[in-house]
Every structure is written in structure tokens, then in C-alpha cells.
Design a protein around this motif. Structure first.
Motif, PDB file in Angstrom:
ATOM      1  N   SER A 169       0.796  -1.334   0.073  1.00 33.18           N
ATOM      2  CA  SER A 169      -0.048  -0.179   0.156  1.00 33.18           C
ATOM      3  C   SER A 169       0.821   1.330   0.074  1.00 33.18           C
ATOM      4  N   GLY A 170       2.052   1.302   0.810  1.00 33.58           N
ATOM      5  CA  GLY A 170       2.833   2.343   1.031  1.00 33.58           C
ATOM      6  C   GLY A 170       3.472   2.620  -0.526  1.00 33.58           C
ATOM      7  N   GLY A 171       3.869   1.509  -0.924  1.00 33.54           N
ATOM      8  CA  GLY A 171       4.452   1.434  -2.238  1.00 33.54           C
ATOM      9  C   GLY A 171       3.750   1.873  -3.363  1.00 33.54           C
ATOM     10  N   PHE A 172       2.570   1.603  -3.175  1.00 33.32           N
ATOM     11  CA  PHE A 172       1.800   2.215  -4.544  1.00 33.32           C
ATOM     12  C   PHE A 172       1.383   3.653  -4.279  1.00 33.32           C
ATOM     13  N   VAL A 173       1.493   4.192  -3.048  1.00 31.33           N
ATOM     14  CA  VAL A 173       1.311   5.589  -2.950  1.00 31.33           C
ATOM     15  C   VAL A 173       2.442   6.534  -3.374  1.00 31.33           C
ATOM     16  N   LEU A 174       3.821   5.839  -3.088  1.00 32.87           N
ATOM     17  CA  LEU A 174       4.817   6.499  -3.554  1.00 32.87           C
ATOM     18  C   LEU A 174       5.025   6.218  -5.248  1.00 32.87           C
ATOM     19  N   PHE A 175       4.620   5.281  -5.524  1.00 32.61           N
ATOM     20  CA  PHE A 175       4.890   5.003  -7.074  1.00 32.61           C
ATOM     21  C   PHE A 175       4.046   5.885  -7.960  1.00 32.61           C
ATOM     22  N   CYS A 176       2.583   6.025  -7.346  1.00 26.69           N
ATOM     23  CA  CYS A 176       1.549   7.039  -8.186  1.00 26.69           C
ATOM     24  C   CYS A 176       2.395   8.183  -8.237  1.00 26.69           C
ATOM     25  N   SER A 177       2.991   8.886  -7.138  1.00 24.93           N
ATOM     26  CA  SER A 177       3.345  10.138  -7.008  1.00 24.93           C
ATOM     27  C   SER A 177       4.593  10.450  -7.922  1.00 24.93           C
ATOM     28  N   LEU A 178       5.157   9.234  -8.389  1.00 25.44           N
ATOM     29  CA  LEU A 178       6.453   9.382  -9.537  1.00 25.44           C
ATOM     30  C   LEU A 178       5.715   9.346 -10.943  1.00 25.44           C
ATOM     31  N   PHE A 179       4.493   9.137 -11.255  1.00 19.37           N
ATOM     32  CA  PHE A 179       4.171   9.206 -12.541  1.00 19.37           C
ATOM     33  C   PHE A 179       3.023  10.296 -12.573  1.00 19.37           C
ATOM     34  N   TYR A 180       2.255  10.711 -11.681  1.00 20.03           N
ATOM     35  CA  TYR A 180       1.228  11.439 -12.046  1.00 20.03           C
ATOM     36  C   TYR A 180       1.104  12.803 -11.132  1.00 20.03           C
ATOM     37  N   THR A 181       0.406  13.823 -11.705  1.00 21.85           N
ATOM     38  CA  THR A 181       0.054  14.947 -11.095  1.00 21.85           C
ATOM     39  C   THR A 181      -0.667  14.575  -9.641  1.00 21.85           C
ATOM     40  N   ARG A 182      -1.019  15.844  -8.971  1.00 24.42           N
ATOM     41  CA  ARG A 182      -1.602  15.424  -7.809  1.00 24.42           C
ATOM     42  C   ARG A 182      -3.109  15.455  -8.096  1.00 24.42           C
ATOM     43  N   LYS A 183      -3.444  16.027  -9.033  1.00 16.17           N
ATOM     44  CA  LYS A 183      -4.953  16.009  -9.375  1.00 16.17           C
ATOM     45  C   LYS A 183      -5.080  14.655 -10.078  1.00 16.17           C
ATOM     46  N   GLU A 184      -4.318  14.179 -10.691  1.00 17.01           N
ATOM     47  CA  GLU A 184      -4.491  12.734 -11.377  1.00 17.01           C
ATOM     48  C   GLU A 184      -4.350  11.754 -10.219  1.00 17.01           C
ATOM     49  N   GLN A 185      -3.695  11.877  -9.383  1.00 19.02           N
ATOM     50  CA  GLN A 185      -3.413  10.827  -8.611  1.00 19.02           C
ATOM     51  C   GLN A 185      -4.477  10.293  -8.012  1.00 19.02           C
ATOM     52  N   ILE A 186      -5.426  11.004  -7.475  1.00 18.97           N
ATOM     53  CA  ILE A 186      -6.651  10.544  -6.884  1.00 18.97           C
ATOM     54  C   ILE A 186      -7.662   9.702  -7.621  1.00 18.97           C
ATOM     55  N   ALA A 187      -7.860   9.873  -8.946  1.00 17.64           N
ATOM     56  CA  ALA A 187      -8.623   9.263  -9.691  1.00 17.64           C
ATOM     57  C   ALA A 187      -7.553   7.767  -9.889  1.00 17.64           C
ATOM     58  N   ARG A 188      -6.468   8.067  -9.995  1.00 17.80           N
ATOM     59  CA  ARG A 188      -5.793   6.470 -10.283  1.00 17.80           C
ATOM     60  C   ARG A 188      -5.879   5.787  -9.238  1.00 17.80           C
ATOM     61  N   ASN A 190       4.052  18.913  -8.709  1.00 20.87           N
ATOM     62  CA  ASN A 190       3.660  18.477  -7.668  1.00 20.87           C
ATOM     63  C   ASN A 190       4.068  19.249  -6.548  1.00 20.87           C
ATOM     64  N   MET A 191       5.400  19.818  -6.880  1.00 21.13           N
ATOM     65  CA  MET A 191       6.533  20.222  -5.896  1.00 21.13           C
ATOM     66  C   MET A 191       6.816  19.458  -4.716  1.00 21.13           C
ATOM     67  N   MET A 192       6.811  18.031  -5.113  1.00 27.73           N
ATOM     68  CA  MET A 192       7.565  16.882  -4.235  1.00 27.73           C
ATOM     69  C   MET A 192       8.609  16.245  -5.243  1.00 27.73           C
ATOM     70  N   GLY A 193       9.197  16.715  -6.077  1.00 25.20           N
ATOM     71  CA  GLY A 193      10.278  16.235  -6.565  1.00 25.20           C
ATOM     72  C   GLY A 193       9.965  15.751  -8.087  1.00 25.20           C
ATOM     73  N   ALA A 194      10.483  15.433  -8.955  1.00 24.29           N
ATOM     74  CA  ALA A 194      10.250  14.894 -10.197  1.00 24.29           C
ATOM     75  C   ALA A 194      10.300  13.476 -10.722  1.00 24.29           C
ATOM     76  N   ALA A 195      11.274  12.875 -10.221  1.00 17.46           N
ATOM     77  CA  ALA A 195      11.325  11.221 -10.668  1.00 17.46           C
ATOM     78  C   ALA A 195      11.477  10.143  -9.553  1.00 17.46           C
ATOM     79  N   THR A 196      12.482  10.495  -8.828  1.00 15.06           N
ATOM     80  CA  THR A 196      12.504   9.514  -7.805  1.00 15.06           C
ATOM     81  C   THR A 196      13.806  10.129  -6.738  1.00 15.06           C
ATOM     82  N   GLN A 197      13.919   9.328  -5.762  1.00 14.30           N
ATOM     83  CA  GLN A 197      14.814   9.574  -4.730  1.00 14.30           C
ATOM     84  C   GLN A 197      16.426  10.000  -5.401  1.00 14.30           C
ATOM     85  N   GLY A 198      16.878  10.864  -4.803  1.00 13.00           N
ATOM     86  CA  GLY A 198      18.237  11.211  -5.311  1.00 13.00           C
ATOM     87  C   GLY A 198      19.337  10.418  -4.361  1.00 13.00           C
TER      88      GLY A 198
END
Length: 530
Positions: free
Chosen positions: A175-194, A274-282
Motif C-alpha cells: 500500500s505504501g509502495g503504491f502511494v509512492l509509485f503513483c506520485s512518481l508518475f502522476y500529478t496530484r490532480k491525477e493521483q486521486i482518480a488513479r 507537484n512540488m514533491m520532486g520530479a522522478a525519484t529519490q536522489g
């Protein structure tokens, strides 16, 4: 599943001013410390003059991501849910007799899964922070598939306890992985629908495997018992989807082979907003200051924790004892499986309906966390009130029981809230870890509300669950008003941020702050979505 962008943090098409370009050019060294692996691609997109992300191109990339990733995400998350729910079907057959369970043994078998889930949360959170999220999800899925198959070999109480504990350990990152994974590919607006889309798979797969279990319940001439056949089918399905995930799913937009180089640039620029980073942990370092902020400085942390605890207390009991409560209404084990499918239709249908409104309207998360609770409260009240009424209609009580499952609709909204409102990689990972710890605690305690002395109607447990649902509704309302107040305070202090009147220099600073791994509390351009 394209979405219209309506909030400042989701704005995608814009021109970069000279001041904003200077911020980018000055950010490669010194105290700014950009940590995001996607920064170079983001900088390349900006160039030296301007960048304009065409909304049509953005929608095209979103659709491509949906096409290649969402089906597998949908199937894996659905399998993840029914693997836990399988125990509720197994107990309707010879499961207890074959394993010689007596007294409260079944309650412990139900709860031990969440002890493993609880104990594995810190290692899971660390792995999600340290290693590629996609790889962690895929590998743990393959591991838990073997544990599902191992259930078939259990002969006693000790054996099933070990299997259930290990199943909890390997399902901990999902579950936590899915949340993090979604944030890497979708905007905040898009995340809720996905999130609603793959979250709805819980109900849909419960329907599918409820029918499968109903069919396996008629396999009386098999060398395996009915409950063993259930675990065989689910174990094989888990293995197949785990391998498919590892083969097809990229770790970040930068690794997506199905995207062209131009589309990767668009993909990075989309999530940068999203102002949460663009790709992944650095740098993959664990930032203890973000842990302290999450746990001791952020009030919404504990409001969200209280919400999840009170919603999971009923879940822990109803997931494993709900079939027995329903059996006391319909009086038939196989009929209970068939009729129980209706509750999943009720919840998954609501998720799809809510996902439509979530795509159309922004700031829908806390509404999705509260309104379904009203339906659950109404359904549970009806079941409880008619418990000792011999004149109550059987199918009226069944429909009321179906309504109870509305509380399940709140779970994907809660995950979407977490992914959209907690910035900072370590902070978001910490919040995910703590949230899932209390998720496990609620599910551990929940089955013990259903005592053997209260069987078969479990009226005391139903009354406890009713109180929990009411508490969730109140907390959800308070959380919404808290975020509204926080956004107003930030607007007063830093200026109003809107799509019609937005300082591009400030916008770029907010994006770069996200790439510097700043948290939502420290990034003054960040605004909460409700």
C-alpha cells in the motif's frame, strides 16, 4: 483517463520567466542541493528561454501511462486484497476442523497477519526509500505468492500462524509502495482518480474470487480440500502478476521504455508541478529531521492516524468475521459466499462513481473520506437494530449489510490524501510507515471485538464498529477544515496562489524546493489539496 488541471500546483502549461530560468541555472551547486534524479531532464526541458507543456501532450502521456501500467496495478492491488480476505472464505469450509482450531484460535490466526505487517513496516519503509519502489513491489509480490501456496501444507495451529505472519511481512510494502509509485508518475490532480481506480480492484476482485470460491466449494471430489484449492489458485495468480510487474513496470518515468525521449521530458515536467520532486529519490538518505517534522510538528499526521485506526478496527473484524455475521442472516455457507459478493459490488461501484467526481472536481479527498462513512453508519445501524427482530425482512437486512462495506471506499481516498499532502521523501515514507502501523494495530485489535461468547450475531462487536464509524466521520470533517485554515494562513502570509494570477518565479521556486526534497511545511509555495 485524462484530467483537467484546475489548481496551481497541478498547472502544466506555462512560460518560464527570466527570473525563473536564473533560479534553475543557479541551482546546480551550492546550498540549494538538488537531490532529484529527474532534475537534469527537467533543466533540459526548460532550456535557456521558455518551456511550454501542451495540455494535450500531457494528457497523451497520462493516457500512455494508464495504458501500460494501470491494468497491472489494478490486478496486483486486487490480488493483494483477496489474498488477505481468503481466510474469510476458508473458514466457511473445513479450515478450522482440519487445523484443529478451538476457542479464540481463529481470532489469533486472523490477527497474526497484522503482527507480521506491523513488524515489517520499518524495513518496508526503509526499502521503499532506499531501493526502486517498483522493484520492491514486484519482488515482495513474488515472495508472498510462495507463502500463499505454503498455506496448503499447514496441518495445525502453529503452521498456519507462521504462514499468516510471513504473509503480513511480505505484503507490508504494497500500500505504501503504491502511494509512492503513483506520485512518481502522476500529478496530484491525477493521483486521486488513479488511486480510486486501483483501489476499486479490492471490491471487484473480491467479487471475482468470491465466485471462484463458490465454485471451488463444490469441488468435493478433489484430493485437496476446498480451502486448500482457494489458496492454490490465489498463490498461482499472485506469482504470475508479480513476475508481470517486474517485467513490464518501470521504476520511474526516466526508465519507461514505452515513452519516447520527448515524452519522458513531458512526464518529468508534469510531476515536477507537484512540488514533491520530479522522478525519484536522489541520495537515498534517511532524513531524520523530516521524521521529527512528521511526528511532532504536523497536526494532520495524527488526525490521519486517528482516522485510519478507527476505520481499521471494524475492518479487522469484518474482513474475517463478516462472513459469519452474514451467515447468521442467510443461514447457509455457500449462500453466504454468493450473497456476500453484493457488499463488494456496493463498495467497488461507489469507488468508480467517486472516481468520476474526483476527476471532475478538485479537493474531493476529504469528502470521499467522510460521505461513505454515513452510508456505513446507516447500514450498520439497520443490521444492529433488527438483530432481535424476528419480523425483519431477510433481504432488507442483507442490503443493510452490503451498505456497511461503504467504509472500504475511504481507504483509497486516505492513500491519495497521504500521497498528495506530505512532501519530502523521508516524510512521506515515514507517514506511510506510521499510517500502516496503525492500520495493522486496528486490524489486530478488530477481530478480538468478535468474541466467541457473542457468536453468532456478534451484536457487541457491531455496536463497537458503529462507534468507530461515527468517530471517523467527525475526524474527516475536522481534517478538511484544518486544511482550509492552513491554506488561508499561507495565502495571507505568502500571497494567494491561483491559476489566473501566479508569480512564475515563485512557482519555479516551489518546484525546485520539491526537487531539493523540502517538506510541505517548509515549502512556502505548497498548498494542500482537500
Amino acid at each position: 483517463m485524462s484530467d483537467n488541471i484546475t489548481s496551481a500546483n497541478d498547472k502544466e502549461a506555462y512560460e518560464v520567466s527570466t527570473g525563473a530560468i536564473e533560479k534553475i541555472n543557479d541551482v546546480t551547486s551550492g546550498e540549494l542541493k538538488i537531490k532529484d534524479r529527474g532534475f537534469e531532464l527537467f533543466k533540459e526541458a526548460v532550456g535557456n528561454e521558455k518551456v511550454e507543456v501542451d495540455p494535450k501532450e500531457s494528457s497523451k502521456v497520462a493516457r500512455k501511462l494508464d495504458l501500460y501500467m494501470l491494468p497491472i496495478m489494478f490486478i496486483l492491488y486486487g490480488i493483494n486484497y483477496v489474498d488477505k480476505a481468503a481466510l474469510g472464505w476458508a473458514v466457511l469450509f473445513t479450515f478450522e476442523a482440519d487445523l484443529h482450531l478451538t476457542g479464540d484460535d481463529y481470532s489469533w490466526v486472523s490477527s497474526i497477519f497484522y503482527f507480521g505487517y506491523l513488524g515489517a513496516q520499518y524495513p518496508a519503509s526503509y526499502c521503499l526509500r532506499r531501493f526502486p519502489v517498483g522493484k520492491v513491489i514486484g519482488i515482495t509480490t513474488v515472495c508472498w505468492s510462495f507463502i500463499m501456496l505454503a498455506h496448503m501444507g499447514c496441518k495445525n495451529y502453529a503452521g498456519i500462524l507462521v504462514c499468516r505472519f510471513l504473509l503480513g511481512v511480505f505484503e507490508a510494502p504494497i500500500s505504501g509502495g503504491f502511494v509512492l509509485f503513483c506520485s512518481l508518475f502522476y500529478t496530484r490532480k491525477e493521483q486521486i482518480a488513479r488511486t480510486m481506480w486501483w483501489g476499486s480492484s479490492q471490491g471487484i476482485f473480491y467479487v471475482i474470487f468470491g465466485l471462484v470460491s463458490y465454485g471451488l466449494g463444490h469441488a468435493t471430489n478433489s484430493a485437496l480440500s476446498e480451502w486448500q484449492l482457494i489458496y492454490l489458485v490465489l498463490g498461482l495468480c499472485s506469482f504470475v502478476i508479480g513476475v508481470a510487474w517486474l517485467y513490464f513496470i518501470p521504476d520511474t518515468p526516466l526508465d519507461a521504455k514505452f515513452l519516447t525521449e520527448e515524452e519522458k521530458i513531458v512526464a518529468v515536467h508534469r510531476v515536477a508541478s507537484n512540488m514533491m520532486g520530479a522522478a525519484t529519490q536522489g541520495d537515498n538518505k534517511w532524513d531524520w529531521s523530516q521524521v521529527r517534522e512528521c511526528l511532532f510538528k504536523d497536526p494532520k499526521t495524527w488526525m490521519l492516524i486517528a482516522f485510519i485506526l478507527f476505520s481499521m478496527l471494524p475492518n479487522g473484524g469484518l474482513t474475517n468475521f463478516g462472513s459469519l455475521v452474514l451467515d447468521s442472516i442467510v443461514h447457509g455457507r455457500l449462500e453466504t459466499i454468493a450473497v456476500g459478493i453484493g457488499s463488494s459490488f456496493f463498495s467497488s461501484g461507489q469507488m468508480l462513481i467517486f472516481s468520476f467526481f474526483a476527476r471532475k472536481y478538485n479537493n474531493f479527498r476529504t469528502i470521499g473520506m467522510t460521505f461513505p462513512m454515513l452510508l456505513a453508519i446507516a447500514g450498520l445501524s439497520a443490521v444492529y437494530a433488527t438483530d432481535n427482530n424476528p419480523g425483519a425482512k431477510k433481504w432488507g437486512r442483507v442490503f443493510a449489510y452490503w451498505m456497511i462495506n461503504s467504509y472500504a471506499v475511504t481507504w483509497p481516498f486516505t492513500l491519495s490524501f497521504l500521497g498528495s499532502n506530505f512532501a519530502g521523501h523521508t516524510k512521506r515514507a515515514t507517514m506511510s510507515m506510521v499510517l500502516l502501523i496503525f492500520f495493522a494495530v486496528g486490524n489486530i485489535i478488530g477481530p478480538f471485538c468478535f468474541t466467541s461468547s457473542d457468536a453468532p450475531k456478534y451484536t457487541k462487536a457491531l455496536a463497537t464498529n458503529l462507534g468507530c464509524f461515527c468517530a471517523c466521520f467527525v475526524i474527516g470533517v475536522l481534517l478538511r477544515f484544518y486544511l482550509i485554515r492552513e491554506n488561508k494562513i499561507r495565502n495571507t502570509k505568502y500571497g494567494v496562489i491561483s491559476t489566473n494570477d501566479f508569480d512564475e518565479d515563485e512557482r519555479m521556486e516551489g518546484i525546485l524546493n520539491g526537487m531539493k526534497d523540502m517538506t510541505d511545511l517548509s515549502n512556502k509555495s505548497f498548498r494542500y489539496v482537500l
